[in-house]
Write a protein that holds these residues in place. Structure first.
Motif, PDB file in Angstrom:
ATOM      1  N   ALA A  99      22.045 -43.081 -11.437  1.00 34.55           N
ATOM      2  CA  ALA A  99      23.188 -43.931 -10.383  1.00 34.55           C
ATOM      3  C   ALA A  99      23.171 -45.405 -11.336  1.00 34.55           C
ATOM      4  CB  ALA A  99      22.485 -44.251  -9.253  1.00 34.55           C
ATOM      5  N   VAL A 100      22.001 -45.834 -11.852  1.00 28.28           N
ATOM      6  CA  VAL A 100      22.189 -47.143 -12.542  1.00 28.28           C
ATOM      7  C   VAL A 100      23.143 -46.787 -13.738  1.00 28.28           C
ATOM      8  CG1 VAL A 100      20.880 -48.901 -13.910  1.00 28.28           C
ATOM      9  CG2 VAL A 100      20.064 -48.019 -11.261  1.00 28.28           C
ATOM     10  N   LEU A 104      26.557 -49.040 -14.974  1.00 29.26           N
ATOM     11  CA  LEU A 104      26.698 -49.560 -16.157  1.00 29.26           C
ATOM     12  C   LEU A 104      27.942 -48.740 -16.966  1.00 29.26           C
ATOM     13  CD1 LEU A 104      23.195 -50.121 -17.529  1.00 29.26           C
ATOM     14  CD2 LEU A 104      24.710 -51.606 -16.399  1.00 29.26           C
ATOM     15  N   ARG A 105      28.294 -47.553 -16.875  1.00 31.45           N
ATOM     16  CA  ARG A 105      29.440 -47.190 -17.598  1.00 31.45           C
ATOM     17  C   ARG A 105      30.733 -47.622 -16.819  1.00 31.45           C
ATOM     18  NH1 ARG A 105      26.211 -42.380 -18.004  1.00 31.45           N
ATOM     19  NH2 ARG A 105      26.983 -41.622 -15.893  1.00 31.45           N
ATOM     20  N   HIS A 110      35.520 -51.263 -17.181  1.00 35.52           N
ATOM     21  CA  HIS A 110      36.394 -52.172 -16.616  1.00 35.52           C
ATOM     22  C   HIS A 110      35.786 -53.599 -16.886  1.00 35.52           C
ATOM     23  CE1 HIS A 110      38.015 -49.339 -14.008  1.00 35.52           C
ATOM     24  NE2 HIS A 110      36.962 -48.561 -13.778  1.00 35.52           N
ATOM     25  N   ASP A 111      35.035 -54.056 -17.773  1.00 32.99           N
ATOM     26  CA  ASP A 111      34.746 -55.337 -18.336  1.00 32.99           C
ATOM     27  C   ASP A 111      34.270 -56.203 -17.193  1.00 32.99           C
ATOM     28  OD1 ASP A 111      34.356 -57.277 -20.373  1.00 32.99           O
ATOM     29  OD2 ASP A 111      36.400 -58.235 -19.891  1.00 32.99           O
ATOM     30  N   LEU A 222      23.785 -50.636 -21.751  1.00 30.09           N
ATOM     31  CA  LEU A 222      25.056 -50.357 -22.061  1.00 30.09           C
ATOM     32  C   LEU A 222      25.303 -49.393 -23.036  1.00 30.09           C
ATOM     33  CD1 LEU A 222      26.539 -53.816 -21.183  1.00 30.09           C
ATOM     34  CD2 LEU A 222      27.042 -51.756 -20.066  1.00 30.09           C
ATOM     35  N   LYS A 223      24.074 -49.386 -24.012  1.00 31.18           N
ATOM     36  CA  LYS A 223      24.138 -48.467 -25.173  1.00 31.18           C
ATOM     37  C   LYS A 223      23.324 -47.056 -24.654  1.00 31.18           C
ATOM     38  CE  LYS A 223      25.942 -51.341 -28.284  1.00 31.18           C
ATOM     39  NZ  LYS A 223      25.649 -51.266 -29.569  1.00 31.18           N
ATOM     40  N   GLY A 224      22.756 -46.911 -23.667  1.00 35.02           N
ATOM     41  CA  GLY A 224      22.120 -45.660 -23.358  1.00 35.02           C
ATOM     42  C   GLY A 224      20.752 -45.992 -22.664  1.00 35.02           C
ATOM     43  N   THR A 225      20.076 -44.987 -22.738  1.00 32.66           N
ATOM     44  CA  THR A 225      18.912 -45.203 -21.840  1.00 32.66           C
ATOM     45  C   THR A 225      17.589 -45.541 -22.814  1.00 32.66           C
ATOM     46  OG1 THR A 225      19.288 -43.523 -20.159  1.00 32.66           O
ATOM     47  CG2 THR A 225      17.031 -43.966 -20.419  1.00 32.66           C
TER      48      THR A 225
END
Length: 530
Positions: A99-100, A104-105, A110-111, A222-225
């Motif tokens: 969910a987190v 973040l996606r 949406h900036d 923001l780049k992944g886990t």
């Protein structure tokens, strides 16, 4: 229920003992309290949300009010006056790492600015939204609050990052273990927040700071886990754990924390020793730590804090008897109180107590047993409630903390106290200042200073007094070989002072790390790095 504009449970109040008000009036004068705003009035100020609709994001005014500020004195004044300034546009309450990641996606698409929220206990502005064009999403981790796994053989436990201190300990104790991390904010602060701010607990002499306890975990970026595996030790390049420790939400959101736990001790007790002078007390503490005496906790109050604690302890008859006894033993004016804890097996504790008493005795320490130590232990997590009691009388209270090497302790402590004591002279205002050493290392120790001053006749003037005290003393700290923070972190309040400590190249490295994970600057902007 938790207070919306202060610390902790609104059903609990810490009353000043008889004589406490007179003690403060004698030192800094009588005070007149300011009028608090109401929750309804605060909610009425909340503007319409700028966030695009999302099924997991709440935009009700009260949720946004309750997530707009932390627990610094500036936050306190904002909440009490209603002058919040900026509110988050919405609050999400995820229940899983997945969910987190989805939130973040959503933020990236949406900036949106994203602020991670643990227990809301920051005293340096970590969780405060800043004014800007980007909508602000606060992500409250409080529903990720359970023990996920316990590896008994390796003694590694995995928790949801939003687990507060009492739930960490209760879930571990049910299995026969403890983490042993007890910051003063223990009641509300979370295990993820401890990692993000490089927290230190009161019994770190035995269990270590959070950097010794943090074994690995999961961070959504923001780049992944980012998964950090657990190793007892490794020489495989720079330690990725260290990139997350103290990252304050600028790299990603910590969702799972793996920590090194310890079986519950067989014995634990707290004791008090008084010394006739600061020099003897400080030297005894240094020798105890450099001798590696097996203590779990050590705290040394200077003469003013000792006087203040005894005055606010209540039970004036018993305190008078104690003062008389100490005076007969040579500890009168200028006496300093040392509180220490011993934890472990009965044999370990017996040896530690014997060794501690011997070293203290070599420096004219007067051992007074466990009674005062037990009182300290019983109240050690209630002291943040003192701000409420003083506020109702018209006094503001705040703290500053740092750490330095032993050869600089007295110099830095003196400079801190002198600066705080004299900064409001032009306003003809006195400031009551006192200090203790609260965390000890062979190399040096932390310095934790409390200051109390009268509120002005308005919130704006009171805030101005605080800014003078806070900013000038922070400058004194970093320009006199002190770290800007030993345990509270950097946040937004300390960020202007961090370059003095880290230097140009150090700040470049920190900034590069943040940009690597967050090139658009969405995560907790203006925290850690301006």
């Amino acid at each position: 229920m938790r207070r919306w504009n202060g610390w902790g449970d609104d059903q609990f109040n810490l009353e000043l003992p008889d004589g406490g008000r007179q003690f403060l009036e004698d030192r800094i004068g009588t005070a007149t309290p300011l009028t608090d705003t109401s929750l309804e009035a605060a909610c009425a100020q909340v503007p319409a949300s700028r966030l695009p609709a999302h099924p997991d994001v709440v935009t009700t005014p009260e949720d946004r009010v309750r997530h707009a500020r932390g627990q610094s004195l500036a936050d306190w004044l904002a909440m009490r006056s209603g002058g919040f300034g900026v509110f988050p546009d919405g609050v999400a309450y995820p229940e899983s790492s997945r969910a987190v990641a989805e939130l973040l996606r959503y933020a990236g698409e949406h900036d949106l600015s994203v602020i991670p929220y643990g227990g809301g206990t920051s005293v340096v502005g970590h969780i405060n939204p800043v004014k800007g064009e980007k909508p602000v999403l606060t992500v409250d981790m409080g529903r990720m609050n359970r023990l996920i796994d316990l590896d008994r053989e390796s003694q590694v436990a995995t928790f949801g990052a939003g687990t507060p201190g009492p739930l960490v300990e209760s879930q571990l104790r049910a299995q026969g273990y403890t983490l042993g991390h007890f910051p003063q904010s223990f009641e509300l602060s979370t295990i993820g927040g401890w990692v993000a701010s490089r927290s230190s607990g009161q019994q770190s002499l035995r269990y270590g700071r959070i950097e010794q306890l943090f074994a690995g975990g999961r961070i959504e970026t923001l780049k992944g886990t980012l998964e950090i595996p657990t190793f007892p030790a490794s020489s495989a390049g720079p330690d990725i754990r260290e990139l997350i420790l103290g990252s304050e939400g600028r790299v990603g959101l910590i969702t799972e924390v793996k920590v090194r736990v310890t079986p519950l001790p067989a014995h634990e007790s707290f004791h008090v020793v008084f010394f006739p002078s600061w020099d003897k007390a400080r030297t005894a503490c240094r020798k105890l730590v450099q001798n590696r005496t097996q203590l779990s906790m050590l705290r040394l109050s200077n003469a003013t804090e000792t006087e203040t604690q005894l005055a606010l302890a209540g039970h004036p008859g018993l305190i008078t008897m104690l003062e008389s006894y100490l005076s007969l033993r040579g500890a009168k004016d200028g006496k300093c109180m040392m509180t220490f804890g011993i934890t472990g097996s009965k044999r370990q504790c017996s040896n530690a107590l014997k060794e501690t008493r011997a070293i203290c005795g070599d420096h004219d320490g007067i051992y007074t047993g466990r009674k005062l130590g037990d009182k300290w232990a019983a109240k050690r997590f209630t002291m943040p409630y003192l701000r409420e009691a003083l506020w109702e009388l018209g006094y503001a209270v705040d703290t500053l903390e740092t750490a330095t090497d032993w050869d600089n302790v007295d110099h830095l402590l003196r400079r801190i106290e002198e600066n705080l004591r004299n900064q409001l002279n032009k306003n003809k205002e006195s400031v009551h200042v006192f200090t203790h050493l609260s965390h000890f290392y062979p190399q040096g120790c932390s310095i934790y200073t409390t200051y109390v001053f009268r509120v002005a006749d308005s919130y704006d003037k009171t805030l101005a007094r605080w800014k003078v005290l806070k900013d000038s003393t922070s400058g004194v700290i970093v320009n006199n070989r002190g770290t800007i923070s030993h345990q509270h972190g950097v946040g937004k309040d300390h960020a202007p002072f961090l370059p003095v400590e880290k230097g140009e190249l150090g700040m470049l490295a920190i900034g590069t790390l943040c940009r690597t994970f967050d090139p658009a600057g969405l995560l907790n902007p203006e925290t850690l790095v301006e």
